[in-house]
Scaffold this motif. Structure first.
Motif, mmCIF file in Angstrom:
data_model
loop_
_atom_site.group_PDB
_atom_site.id
_atom_site.type_symbol
_atom_site.label_atom_id
_atom_site.label_comp_id
_atom_site.label_asym_id
_atom_site.label_seq_id
_atom_site.Cartn_x
_atom_site.Cartn_y
_atom_site.Cartn_z
ATOM 1 N N ASN A 44 12.711 4.082 12.767
ATOM 2 C CA ASN A 44 12.691 2.686 12.312
ATOM 3 C C ASN A 44 11.484 2.422 11.411
ATOM 4 O OD1 ASN A 44 13.155 -0.557 13.663
ATOM 5 N ND2 ASN A 44 14.798 0.765 12.996
ATOM 6 N N ILE A 45 10.361 2.990 11.785
ATOM 7 C CA ILE A 45 9.135 2.842 10.994
ATOM 8 C C ILE A 45 9.321 3.441 9.607
ATOM 9 C CG2 ILE A 45 6.743 3.660 10.795
ATOM 10 C CD1 ILE A 45 6.605 3.434 13.903
ATOM 11 N N HIS A 84 9.431 0.952 2.907
ATOM 12 C CA HIS A 84 9.514 0.322 1.582
ATOM 13 C C HIS A 84 9.053 -1.131 1.635
ATOM 14 C CE1 HIS A 84 13.235 -0.785 3.588
ATOM 15 N NE2 HIS A 84 13.413 -1.746 2.715
ATOM 16 N N PHE A 85 9.126 -1.734 2.819
ATOM 17 C CA PHE A 85 8.686 -3.124 2.985
ATOM 18 C C PHE A 85 7.218 -3.191 3.413
ATOM 19 C CE2 PHE A 85 8.285 -7.275 4.908
ATOM 20 C CZ PHE A 85 9.094 -8.086 4.125
ATOM 21 N N THR A 86 6.833 -2.377 4.384
ATOM 22 C CA THR A 86 5.475 -2.471 4.940
ATOM 23 C C THR A 86 4.405 -1.939 3.989
ATOM 24 O OG1 THR A 86 5.780 -0.355 6.085
ATOM 25 C CG2 THR A 86 6.289 -2.355 7.313
ATOM 26 N N THR A 87 4.802 -1.145 3.001
ATOM 27 C CA THR A 87 3.822 -0.600 2.056
ATOM 28 C C THR A 87 3.735 -1.400 0.760
ATOM 29 O OG1 THR A 87 5.483 0.911 1.129
ATOM 30 C CG2 THR A 87 4.125 1.749 2.940
ATOM 31 N N ARG A 88 4.490 -2.470 0.643
ATOM 32 C CA ARG A 88 4.591 -3.199 -0.633
ATOM 33 C C ARG A 88 3.268 -3.807 -1.086
ATOM 34 N NH1 ARG A 88 9.673 -4.294 -2.662
ATOM 35 N NH2 ARG A 88 8.700 -5.838 -4.002
ATOM 36 N N ALA A 127 1.811 2.560 7.325
ATOM 37 C CA ALA A 127 1.614 2.081 5.957
ATOM 38 C C ALA A 127 0.140 2.072 5.562
ATOM 39 C CB ALA A 127 2.207 0.677 5.816
ATOM 40 N N ARG A 128 -0.734 2.541 6.473
ATOM 41 C CA ARG A 128 -2.192 2.571 6.238
ATOM 42 C C ARG A 128 -2.758 1.165 6.084
ATOM 43 N NH1 ARG A 128 0.970 7.220 5.694
ATOM 44 N NH2 ARG A 128 -0.262 9.021 5.014
ATOM 45 N N GLY A 129 -2.070 0.207 6.682
ATOM 46 C CA GLY A 129 -2.518 -1.174 6.593
ATOM 47 C C GLY A 129 -3.522 -1.515 7.671
ATOM 48 N N MET A 130 -3.911 -2.787 7.706
ATOM 49 C CA MET A 130 -4.817 -3.301 8.725
ATOM 50 C C MET A 130 -4.091 -4.362 9.533
ATOM 51 S SD MET A 130 -8.074 -5.857 8.397
ATOM 52 C CE MET A 130 -8.795 -5.013 6.996
ATOM 53 N N ILE A 131 -4.240 -4.312 10.854
ATOM 54 C CA ILE A 131 -3.749 -5.387 11.699
ATOM 55 C C ILE A 131 -4.943 -6.248 12.075
ATOM 56 C CG2 ILE A 131 -2.591 -6.000 13.849
ATOM 57 C CD1 ILE A 131 -1.139 -3.359 13.744
ATOM 58 N N HIS A 132 -4.929 -7.491 11.614
ATOM 59 C CA HIS A 132 -6.027 -8.420 11.892
ATOM 60 C C HIS A 132 -5.530 -9.410 12.941
ATOM 61 C CE1 HIS A 132 -9.869 -10.205 9.986
ATOM 62 N NE2 HIS A 132 -9.789 -10.528 11.257
ATOM 63 N N ASN A 147 16.234 -8.386 4.801
ATOM 64 C CA ASN A 147 16.180 -8.810 3.405
ATOM 65 C C ASN A 147 14.886 -8.297 2.772
ATOM 66 O OD1 ASN A 147 18.405 -10.795 2.488
ATOM 67 N ND2 ASN A 147 17.908 -11.525 4.554
ATOM 68 N N THR A 148 14.938 -8.014 1.493
ATOM 69 C CA THR A 148 13.754 -7.590 0.743
ATOM 70 C C THR A 148 13.686 -8.410 -0.546
ATOM 71 O OG1 THR A 148 14.915 -5.876 -0.517
ATOM 72 C CG2 THR A 148 13.996 -5.237 1.634
ATOM 73 N N PRO A 149 12.561 -8.368 -1.263
ATOM 74 C CA PRO A 149 12.493 -9.118 -2.523
ATOM 75 C C PRO A 149 13.576 -8.729 -3.519
ATOM 76 C CG PRO A 149 10.290 -8.489 -1.823
ATOM 77 C CD PRO A 149 11.244 -7.800 -0.889
#
Length: 587
Positions: free
Chosen positions: A179-180, A185-189, A223-228, A369-371
């Motif tokens: 699922n991840i 394609h969405f979480t790395t945008r 996605a190498r993001g940050m969870i704040h 949905n995506t952009p």
């Protein structure tokens, strides 16, 4: 679709971005890099190993949605054990014992403030999460495979007959990781498409023991993001602007509160000119719906939208930037379906809500949905690797699959790497959940131009003994927080007629309880005003005789964490009222 493990996904992010910030907390001030997050997880692993926790074991986690929970959860996973996150505010209290009896955990990992509460209910060894995080960092030498169970999520659902009726969904590392990967394609945008240095997800709003928030946290680590992290109190105060997130979860109640607050602010400022704002909203909504769903451009409505933007929308966006930040976060809708009026409202403001659909059993995302691919009222296109068919309901009742065509409504069946393998210790329920290898979601919907449209649960379709059929899932959201109404709940399945319980807003509830309002006159007024369009819109009319007022509705016990009404419990709690309005001759 490629499958991996949740630990290997974090390992990959640490290897490539060890110095990036992985988690922060607006509440505690904590800030950990990816390397530090994994080290914290290994500290928990070391503490668990001292109690013999290893592959094949289960560990219950009781904690708030904080960085410590993330470390605790990964700490369990690195031992090869299965993580079992549960609601730290269990209601009723006996539910904790029921969960523990079913899960049979080796140990319980709990935030300090919950330790005594748990020890009073169980003899199972309880480890303080705070003390575990003080252990020496150590990575267990364990082989973890994609098919190994990673997580058990408890779910009661809307059709449970009591608070004690629940199911325990066993998800594997491969289920969640697929699922991840399918949603990257969405979480790395934010980083790859928009050019931000790092995507920021606003954590602490969703429930970490709910499959959607659980998966989303790990998706943003991939996605190498940050969870704040923040909490609902801070969000209401408007301090999310300090975080300036790129993504945040959006459930119907939050969307509704935000929309009503914005409209009230506009009304307070514009006074008698407020109807003009509603006029512009109506024309802007029509313009975008036709443009997005039908690819039709109406120049008159476009001009109205441009003017509405100059007079109203631009100022509203400015005010919102002061509350949620200048990055215009992508709102992710992953719980119950949002009413169209909410979707259009936020789209007009330049803050579209990207509605998705899924269940705990599907890890959870099925479509989103995506952009690039967006349709109002839909839940988006099916994610890569997952298959969806629409089956005839009558045939399915005989455990046969008859696939329906484009636009035909039926039962949604799913197959893919994200679909769970079993309900814990419930082989019969597991067997009944599948038909010829397809998971039966028990949701109704249809496909059109590759988009999936959800039309509610099978159990939300009410049928009276007189043959009347009503789709409660379509009607109830339309009147949520509408005028003097807090919510309506349709009742009467397999009874003489369909009726409705009406929960008034706070002000009306006070007046009804004090006797200031006459209950019958109040119902008549609601039927003539707020509810007057229901017959035309949905084929069901609200009348004095088929409605009853409920002034003691408890949201905490009668609504799920995704804001869906527990229909069977409501029917039981208000049996006398339901019988009176649905079986008038006997009542």
């Amino acid at each position: 679709m490629k499958k991996g493990t949740l630990t290997s996904i974090l390992d990959d992010s640490v290897e490539n971005f060890s110095g990036r910030i992985a988690v922060k907390s607006q509440i505690t001030g904590e800030s950990w890099t990816y390397k530090q997050l994994r080290e914290q997880a290994w500290r928990v692993s070391a503490a668990l190993a001292k109690y013999g926790v290893g592959k094949g074991d289960r560990v219950v986690i009781v904690s708030d949605n904080t960085p410590a929970f993330v470390a605790g959860d990964y700490g369990v996973l690195y031992t090869g054990a299965t993580s079992v996150p549960i609601d730290q505010n269990l209601r009723p209290a006996d539910l904790l014992s029921e969960y523990l009896d079913l899960a049979e955990p080796k140990v319980i990992l709990a935030e300090g403030k919950y330790v005594n509460k748990i020890r009073g209910k169980s003899n199972i060894q309880v480890i303080s999460l705070e003390s575990a995080l003080m252990s020496q960092s150590y990575r267990p030498d364990i082989q973890i495979d994609a098919e190994d169970p990673s997580t058990i999520i408890f779910s009661s659902g809307t059709s449970a007959e009591s608070e004690m009726s629940f199911k325990a969904v066993v998800l594997s590392h491969g289920n969640i990781s697929s699922n991840i990967l399918a949603t990257e394609h969405f979480t790395t945008r934010a980083e790859k498409t928009d050019g931000h240095p790092q995507g920021i997800y606003l954590g602490g709003i969703g429930k970490q023991w709910h499959s959607f928030e659980y998966m989303m946290q790990k998706a943003f680590f991939h996605a190498r993001g940050m969870i704040h992290f923040t909490d609902m109190g801070k969000l209401r105060e408007g301090t999310a602007a300090e975080i300036n997130p790129h993504y945040m979860i959006m459930i119907p109640d939050i969307a509704d509160v935000m929309m009503r607050r914005i409209k009230k602010q506009v009304k307070d400022k514009t006074g008698k000119f407020y109807p003009a704002f509603e006029w512009f909203l109506k024309h802007s909504g029509d313009f975008y719906y036709e443009l997005v769903n039908n690819k039709s451009f109406n120049i008159e409505k476009w001009c109205a939208d441009l003017l509405g933007n100059q007079l109203f929308y631009k100022r509203i966006r400015g005010d919102l930037e002061g509350r949620i930040g200048k990055n215009k976060p992508r709102f992710i809708g992953g719980s119950s379906k949002l009413p169209l009026k909410h979707q259009l409202f936020f789209y007009i403001l330049g803050l579209p809500i990207f509605q998705g659909y899924g269940l705990t059993e599907t890890s959870p995302v099925i479509c989103v949905n995506t952009p690039e691919d967006y349709r109002f009222e839909s839940s988006g296109k099916v994610i890569e690797g997952t298959k969806v068919i629409i089956a005839d309901q009558t045939a399915l009742e005989n455990r046969k699959i008859s696939i329906l065509g484009e636009g035909e409504r039926g039962v949604i069946l799913v197959k893919g790497p994200n679909v769970f393998k079993e309900y814990l210790k419930d082989s019969k329920r597991t067997e009944n959940a599948f038909v010829d290898g397809w998971f039966n979601t028990e949701d109704l919907g249809y496909k059109e131009n590759e988009f999936l449209y959800i039309q509610g649960r099978i159990k939300d379709i009410l049928r009276s003994l007189q043959g009347e059929t009503v789709d409660a899932a379509s009607i109830e959201p339309a009147y949520r927080n509408e005028g003097r109404i807090s919510r309506v709940i349709l009742v009467g399945n397999e009874q003489q007629r369909i009726g409705a319980l009406i929960v008034p807003d706070e002000t009306s509830t006070v007046r009804l309880k004090s006797g200031t309002f006459d209950e019958k006159s109040f119902r008549a007024s609601l039927c003539e005003n707020e509810l007057s369009d229901s017959k035309e819109r949905f084929g069901f009319g609200f009348l004095i005789g088929n409605t009853a007022i409920v002034t003691d509705f408890d949201e905490k016990s009668l609504v799920t964490n995704t804001m869906k009404v527990k229909r069977e419990i409501v029917k039981r709690n208000y049996a006398a009222k339901v019988n009176k309005i649905c079986n008038p001759k006997s009542g």
